[in-house]
Design a protein around this motif. Structure first.
Motif, mmCIF file in Angstrom:
data_model
loop_
_atom_site.group_PDB
_atom_site.id
_atom_site.type_symbol
_atom_site.label_atom_id
_atom_site.label_comp_id
_atom_site.label_asym_id
_atom_site.label_seq_id
_atom_site.Cartn_x
_atom_site.Cartn_y
_atom_site.Cartn_z
ATOM 1 N N GLY A 1 44.404 45.324 42.614
ATOM 2 C CA GLY A 1 44.946 46.434 42.897
ATOM 3 C C GLY A 1 44.385 47.630 43.015
ATOM 4 N N ILE A 2 42.880 47.396 43.473
ATOM 5 C CA ILE A 2 41.895 48.484 43.758
ATOM 6 C C ILE A 2 41.504 48.441 45.382
ATOM 7 N N THR A 3 40.799 49.272 45.683
ATOM 8 C CA THR A 3 40.374 49.460 46.835
ATOM 9 C C THR A 3 39.990 48.120 47.524
ATOM 10 N N ASP A 4 40.062 47.643 48.403
ATOM 11 C CA ASP A 4 39.974 46.360 48.977
ATOM 12 C C ASP A 4 38.807 46.339 50.184
ATOM 13 N N ASP A 5 37.458 46.944 49.430
ATOM 14 C CA ASP A 5 36.452 47.185 50.597
ATOM 15 C C ASP A 5 35.495 45.822 50.510
ATOM 16 N N GLY A 6 35.657 45.085 49.774
ATOM 17 C CA GLY A 6 34.785 43.787 49.898
ATOM 18 C C GLY A 6 33.360 43.990 49.342
ATOM 19 N N ILE A 7 33.326 45.031 48.419
ATOM 20 C CA ILE A 7 31.941 45.300 47.725
ATOM 21 C C ILE A 7 32.250 45.284 46.219
ATOM 22 N N ILE A 8 31.494 44.392 45.579
ATOM 23 C CA ILE A 8 31.552 44.267 44.104
ATOM 24 C C ILE A 8 30.846 45.168 43.489
ATOM 25 N N GLY A 9 31.481 46.055 43.310
ATOM 26 C CA GLY A 9 30.772 47.269 42.295
ATOM 27 C C GLY A 9 31.388 47.079 40.976
ATOM 28 N N PRO A 10 31.140 48.330 39.941
ATOM 29 C CA PRO A 10 31.324 48.076 38.478
ATOM 30 C C PRO A 10 33.040 48.139 38.505
ATOM 31 N N ASN A 11 34.049 48.525 39.000
ATOM 32 C CA ASN A 11 35.236 48.366 39.187
ATOM 33 C C ASN A 11 35.645 46.954 39.309
ATOM 34 N N THR A 12 35.041 46.483 40.565
ATOM 35 C CA THR A 12 35.459 45.108 40.770
ATOM 36 C C THR A 12 34.890 44.227 39.727
ATOM 37 N N TRP A 13 33.777 44.435 39.225
ATOM 38 C CA TRP A 13 33.160 43.420 38.301
ATOM 39 C C TRP A 13 34.269 43.602 36.907
ATOM 40 N N SER A 14 34.421 44.762 36.717
ATOM 41 C CA SER A 14 35.266 44.932 35.581
ATOM 42 C C SER A 14 36.457 44.054 35.502
ATOM 43 N N LYS A 15 37.262 44.516 36.756
ATOM 44 C CA LYS A 15 38.406 43.500 36.996
ATOM 45 C C LYS A 15 38.279 41.990 37.056
ATOM 46 N N LEU A 16 37.182 41.624 37.683
ATOM 47 C CA LEU A 16 36.895 40.381 37.869
ATOM 48 C C LEU A 16 36.533 39.498 36.460
ATOM 49 N N ASP A 17 35.884 40.077 35.763
ATOM 50 C CA ASP A 17 35.392 39.708 34.399
ATOM 51 C C ASP A 17 36.733 39.806 33.509
ATOM 52 N N TYR A 18 37.495 40.673 33.562
ATOM 53 C CA TYR A 18 38.825 40.523 32.758
ATOM 54 C C TYR A 18 39.623 39.595 33.113
ATOM 55 N N TRP A 19 39.861 39.235 34.416
ATOM 56 C CA TRP A 19 40.600 38.334 34.797
ATOM 57 C C TRP A 19 40.097 36.827 34.521
ATOM 58 N N TRP A 20 38.785 36.664 34.684
ATOM 59 C CA TRP A 20 37.981 35.397 34.632
ATOM 60 C C TRP A 20 38.138 35.200 32.955
ATOM 61 N N GLY A 21 37.803 36.280 32.372
ATOM 62 C CA GLY A 21 37.331 36.015 30.762
ATOM 63 C C GLY A 21 38.523 35.843 30.097
ATOM 64 N N ASN A 22 39.769 36.282 30.618
ATOM 65 C CA ASN A 22 41.209 35.926 29.675
ATOM 66 C C ASN A 22 41.818 34.494 30.497
ATOM 67 N N GLY A 23 41.307 33.797 31.326
ATOM 68 C CA GLY A 23 41.880 32.755 32.090
ATOM 69 C C GLY A 23 42.810 32.835 32.639
ATOM 70 N N LYS A 24 42.983 34.041 33.317
ATOM 71 C CA LYS A 24 44.147 34.526 34.219
ATOM 72 C C LYS A 24 43.859 33.785 35.511
ATOM 73 N N ASP A 25 45.083 33.638 36.247
ATOM 74 C CA ASP A 25 45.143 33.056 37.826
ATOM 75 C C ASP A 25 45.802 34.137 38.573
ATOM 76 N N CYS A 26 45.375 34.204 39.696
ATOM 77 C CA CYS A 26 45.811 34.944 40.683
ATOM 78 C C CYS A 26 46.266 34.313 41.872
ATOM 79 N N ARG A 27 47.506 33.751 42.036
ATOM 80 C CA ARG A 27 48.054 33.033 42.979
ATOM 81 C C ARG A 27 48.808 33.739 44.081
ATOM 82 N N TYR A 28 48.343 34.251 44.892
ATOM 83 C CA TYR A 28 49.524 35.247 45.714
ATOM 84 C C TYR A 28 49.947 34.395 46.728
#
Length: 130
Positions: free
Chosen positions: A103-130
């Protein structure tokens, strides 16, 4: 007793050989038990299309691209090739993750905000199936 001990050692050895991701550098930055063993690097530089130097390179940027590709595959059940190139397939996965999962700006760049969200989802074993 000796046969049991030898069997246990053999089973452990076979298990380790069957999981090549464990041979990569384990920086301790990510939790154990996540769906994919993404332990390429703990570095999280800003990444965008064109970054990385391919599967045989070991520079920080390339390893970070591999880390992102692996985490995206885990979280989104994508089949992005973990090759160290930030190409169009990786960018598409990043945009989809940013838009549908984080739910963040979808610019295709992995910056600090995207890393943070990605690490959270991956680190907690969450799945995103849209």
């Amino acid at each position: 007793m000796r046969v049991a001990a030898v069997s246990a050692v053999a089973a452990i050895s076979v298990g380790l050989l069957a999981t090549p991701a464990l041979a990569q550098s384990d920086t301790g930055a990510h939790p154990a038990g996540t769906p994919y063993n993404c332990y390429y690097t703990a570095a999280e530089p800003q990444l965008s299309i064109g970054d990385g130097h391919g599967p045989n390179a070991s520079d920080t940027t390339t390893l970070a691209v591999k880390e992102a590709q692996c985490e995206l595959n885990s979280v989104m059940n994508r089949h992005v090739t973990v090759d160290g190139w930030f190409g169009s397939g990786t960018r598409r996965a990043v945009v989809d993750f940013q838009h549908y999962c984080a739910g963040i700006t979808d610019d295709g760049i992995i910056g600090p905000n995207t890393w943070s969200k990605l690490d959270y989802w991956w680190g907690n074993g969450k799945d995103c199936r849209y």
